[in-house]
Design a protein around this motif. Sequence first.
Motif, PDB file in Angstrom:
ATOM      1  N   VAL A 135      41.705  36.641  87.078  1.00 50.16           N
ATOM      2  CA  VAL A 135      42.674  35.582  86.836  1.00 50.16           C
ATOM      3  C   VAL A 135      43.808  35.808  87.825  1.00 50.16           C
ATOM      4  CG1 VAL A 135      44.323  34.581  85.210  1.00 50.16           C
ATOM      5  CG2 VAL A 135      42.075  35.315  84.399  1.00 50.16           C
ATOM      6  N   ASN A 136      44.056  34.811  88.644  1.00 52.37           N
ATOM      7  CA  ASN A 136      45.089  34.896  89.691  1.00 52.37           C
ATOM      8  C   ASN A 136      44.900  36.155  90.539  1.00 52.37           C
ATOM      9  OD1 ASN A 136      46.205  32.485  88.729  1.00 52.37           O
ATOM     10  ND2 ASN A 136      47.417  33.600  87.230  1.00 52.37           N
ATOM     11  N   ARG A 137      43.642  36.401  90.907  1.00 49.65           N
ATOM     12  CA  ARG A 137      43.225  37.486  91.806  1.00 49.65           C
ATOM     13  C   ARG A 137      43.332  38.884  91.217  1.00 49.65           C
ATOM     14  NH1 ARG A 137      45.017  35.300  97.770  1.00 49.65           N
ATOM     15  NH2 ARG A 137      44.130  33.239  97.453  1.00 49.65           N
ATOM     16  N   ALA A 138      43.571  38.998  89.925  1.00 52.89           N
ATOM     17  CA  ALA A 138      43.653  40.298  89.265  1.00 52.89           C
ATOM     18  C   ALA A 138      42.473  40.437  88.300  1.00 52.89           C
ATOM     19  CB  ALA A 138      44.963  40.439  88.510  1.00 52.89           C
ATOM     20  N   PRO A 139      41.772  41.580  88.325  1.00 51.06           N
ATOM     21  CA  PRO A 139      40.657  41.758  87.386  1.00 51.06           C
ATOM     22  C   PRO A 139      41.160  41.840  85.953  1.00 51.06           C
ATOM     23  CG  PRO A 139      41.094  43.793  88.589  1.00 51.06           C
ATOM     24  CD  PRO A 139      41.995  42.747  89.169  1.00 51.06           C
ATOM     25  N   VAL A 140      40.429  41.204  85.041  1.00 50.80           N
ATOM     26  CA  VAL A 140      40.838  41.189  83.633  1.00 50.80           C
ATOM     27  C   VAL A 140      39.628  41.422  82.744  1.00 50.80           C
ATOM     28  CG1 VAL A 140      42.765  39.611  84.053  1.00 50.80           C
ATOM     29  CG2 VAL A 140      40.545  38.688  83.387  1.00 50.80           C
ATOM     30  N   GLU A 141      39.886  41.987  81.570  1.00 55.95           N
ATOM     31  CA  GLU A 141      38.879  42.027  80.508  1.00 55.95           C
ATOM     32  C   GLU A 141      39.169  40.894  79.539  1.00 55.95           C
ATOM     33  OE1 GLU A 141      38.260  45.796  78.660  1.00 55.95           O
ATOM     34  OE2 GLU A 141      38.180  46.834  80.592  1.00 55.95           O
ATOM     35  N   THR A 142      40.438  40.727  79.175  1.00 57.85           N
ATOM     36  CA  THR A 142      40.917  39.617  78.360  1.00 57.85           C
ATOM     37  C   THR A 142      42.291  39.247  78.895  1.00 57.85           C
ATOM     38  OG1 THR A 142      39.748  40.411  76.404  1.00 57.85           O
ATOM     39  CG2 THR A 142      41.538  38.869  76.029  1.00 57.85           C
TER      40      THR A 142
END
Length: 147
Positions: free
Chosen positions: A100-107
């Motif tokens: 999301v917005n170039r940042a890795p996310v789990e949630t």
Amino acid sequence: MAVVRKTTQSGTDAIRWGTALSAMIPEPRQEVEPARLVVDRGTDVGAEFALTAERTRLGRRRDCDIVIDDPTVSRHHAELVVRDDQWFVVDGGSLNGTYVNRAPVETAPLRDGDEIWIGKMRFTFRTGDREIRPDRVEDRTAVVRLS
């Protein structure tokens, strides 16, 4: 407290409203702000997916709500879910991750204008009352292909 009477073969049983009976009645569904995904990269650039359910699955398998035809996408890659009137993206344990917005996310919570990367696909998350153009809306189950 209201009392509901139920007749059985052994007589009449009383059930107090607010105890056993109220446990069987589901909570009303939450009203969720209208949302959609707009394709920013791929052959279907500009296509919009209306998010009408409380959960939308994205991935490579045909049983996903939005099928992404890309070998870098996992079978069940991610979900868009509603919790307490807020949209979230939840990674499904994918090998290449969800961003999301170039940042890795789990949630991650989603806001209008957030960019979601799944494999090589790019989507923009949109909310609000803006009318969705019928000529740009894909069916709830759709296949998105890369160029």
